[in-house]
Design a protein around this motif. Structure first.
Motif, PDB file in Angstrom:
ATOM      1  N   GLU A 211     -30.377  -3.272 -36.219  1.00 52.29           N
ATOM      2  CA  GLU A 211     -29.160  -2.625 -35.745  1.00 52.29           C
ATOM      3  C   GLU A 211     -28.088  -3.675 -35.458  1.00 52.29           C
TER       4      GLU A 211
ATOM      5  N   ASP B  59     -31.544  -5.230 -28.105  1.00 51.19           N
ATOM      6  CA  ASP B  59     -31.360  -4.300 -29.217  1.00 51.19           C
ATOM      7  C   ASP B  59     -32.148  -4.772 -30.436  1.00 51.19           C
ATOM      8  N   PRO B  60     -32.593  -3.836 -31.289  1.00 47.87           N
ATOM      9  CA  PRO B  60     -33.317  -4.213 -32.506  1.00 47.87           C
ATOM     10  C   PRO B  60     -32.433  -5.045 -33.435  1.00 47.87           C
TER      11      PRO B  60
ATOM     12  N   GLN C  15     -28.625  -0.802 -40.087  1.00 47.25           N
ATOM     13  CA  GLN C  15     -28.788   0.606 -39.782  1.00 47.25           C
ATOM     14  C   GLN C  15     -28.232   0.895 -38.397  1.00 47.25           C
ATOM     15  N   VAL C  16     -28.115   2.188 -38.098  1.00 45.46           N
ATOM     16  CA  VAL C  16     -27.761   2.618 -36.747  1.00 45.46           C
ATOM     17  C   VAL C  16     -28.948   3.387 -36.189  1.00 45.46           C
ATOM     18  N   GLU C  17     -28.975   3.514 -34.873  1.00 43.37           N
ATOM     19  CA  GLU C  17     -30.088   4.211 -34.234  1.00 43.37           C
ATOM     20  C   GLU C  17     -30.126   5.669 -34.671  1.00 43.37           C
ATOM     21  N   ASP C  18     -31.315   6.151 -34.986  1.00 47.37           N
ATOM     22  CA  ASP C  18     -31.511   7.546 -35.381  1.00 47.37           C
ATOM     23  C   ASP C  18     -32.060   8.303 -34.178  1.00 47.37           C
ATOM     24  N   PRO C  19     -31.280   9.230 -33.596  1.00 48.36           N
ATOM     25  CA  PRO C  19     -31.731   9.916 -32.381  1.00 48.36           C
ATOM     26  C   PRO C  19     -32.858  10.906 -32.599  1.00 48.36           C
TER      27      PRO C  19
ATOM     28  N   ARG D 221     -39.741  -6.438 -28.892  1.00 46.92           N
ATOM     29  CA  ARG D 221     -38.914  -6.535 -30.088  1.00 46.92           C
ATOM     30  C   ARG D 221     -39.717  -7.145 -31.242  1.00 46.92           C
TER      31      ARG D 221
END
Length: 212
Positions: A195, A191-192, A200-204, A22
């Motif tokens: 986030e 988790d980052p 932000q949200v995770e970008d798949p 991390r």
């Protein structure tokens, strides 16, 4: 003697290490074991590099005045960075902790030596940027080695490279790639942080394999 065999248990542990790597911004003041720091630097030196050029140059920043100057540059750049967002996003930005410069016991500036003759330019005639990419690989090796030893690493990118180069009085041909804060984390999270704090949200898309 042949190469080592990496069994399923090792592979699972390695996957866990990657998951727990991390970007740390909150550090305890405890000193870093010098042997651990040397081991992490040795791991960095085993990173792949274009033409075996090994262009990374690690600078340990211990002088309080130099550290303070770097922190001041961060504050200036960080204030400017907030102005690119609308008012609501800028307010959220200002709540984020984006560096551990004042807490981390170790600071490492990592440069790319653009003047290196090691490797004789092999492999980078058409892609000269691979020299800096090699330094990024060394940073990642250092980061994983640190995580395995219970250390946290924070990559501070909100800096003006030319200012850091001047503050640290390194050769002008050295290009700043990373400024790392290193120490024992105050807290551990899988988790980052960006986030977790709603930036932000995770970008798949980053995990997607594109076929052509």
């Amino acid at each position: 003697m042949g190469p080592p065999a990496f069994d399923d248990a090792f592979i699972q542990t390695l996957d866990t290490l990657f998951a727990w790597r991390r970007d740390v911004r909150r550090f305890r003041p405890d000193a870093v074991d010098p042997d651990h720091l040397r081991a992490c630097l040795a791991a960095a030196h085993r990173a792949p590099s274009v033409g075996n050029s090994r262009p990374w140059r690690f600078v340990r920043v211990s002088d309080p005045a130099r550290r303070a100057a770097v922190a001041q540059d961060f504050s200036r750049c960080n204030a400017a960075a907030a102005t690119v967002y609308d008012a609501a996003r800028a307010a959220r930005y200002r709540t984020l902790k984006l560096a551990g410069l004042n807490e981390a016991p170790e600071h490492l500036a990592v440069f790319c030596d653009d003047s290196t003759e090691t490797g004789l330019g092999l492999g980078r005639a058409s892609m000269p940027e691979t020299l800096a990419y090699s330094v990024v690989g060394a940073v990642q090796c250092f980061w994983l080695a640190a995580r395995a030893r219970g250390l946290g690493v924070g990559w501070v990118s909100i800096l003006e490279p030319a200012c850091v180069t001047e503050i640290l009085a390194v050769p002008a041909t050295w290009r700043l790639v990373a400024y790392l804060c290193v120490g024992h984390p105050v807290e551990e999270h899988l988790d980052p942080e960006l986030e977790r704090h709603g930036w932000q949200v995770e970008d798949p898309r980053g995990a997607a394999l594109i076929e052509r």
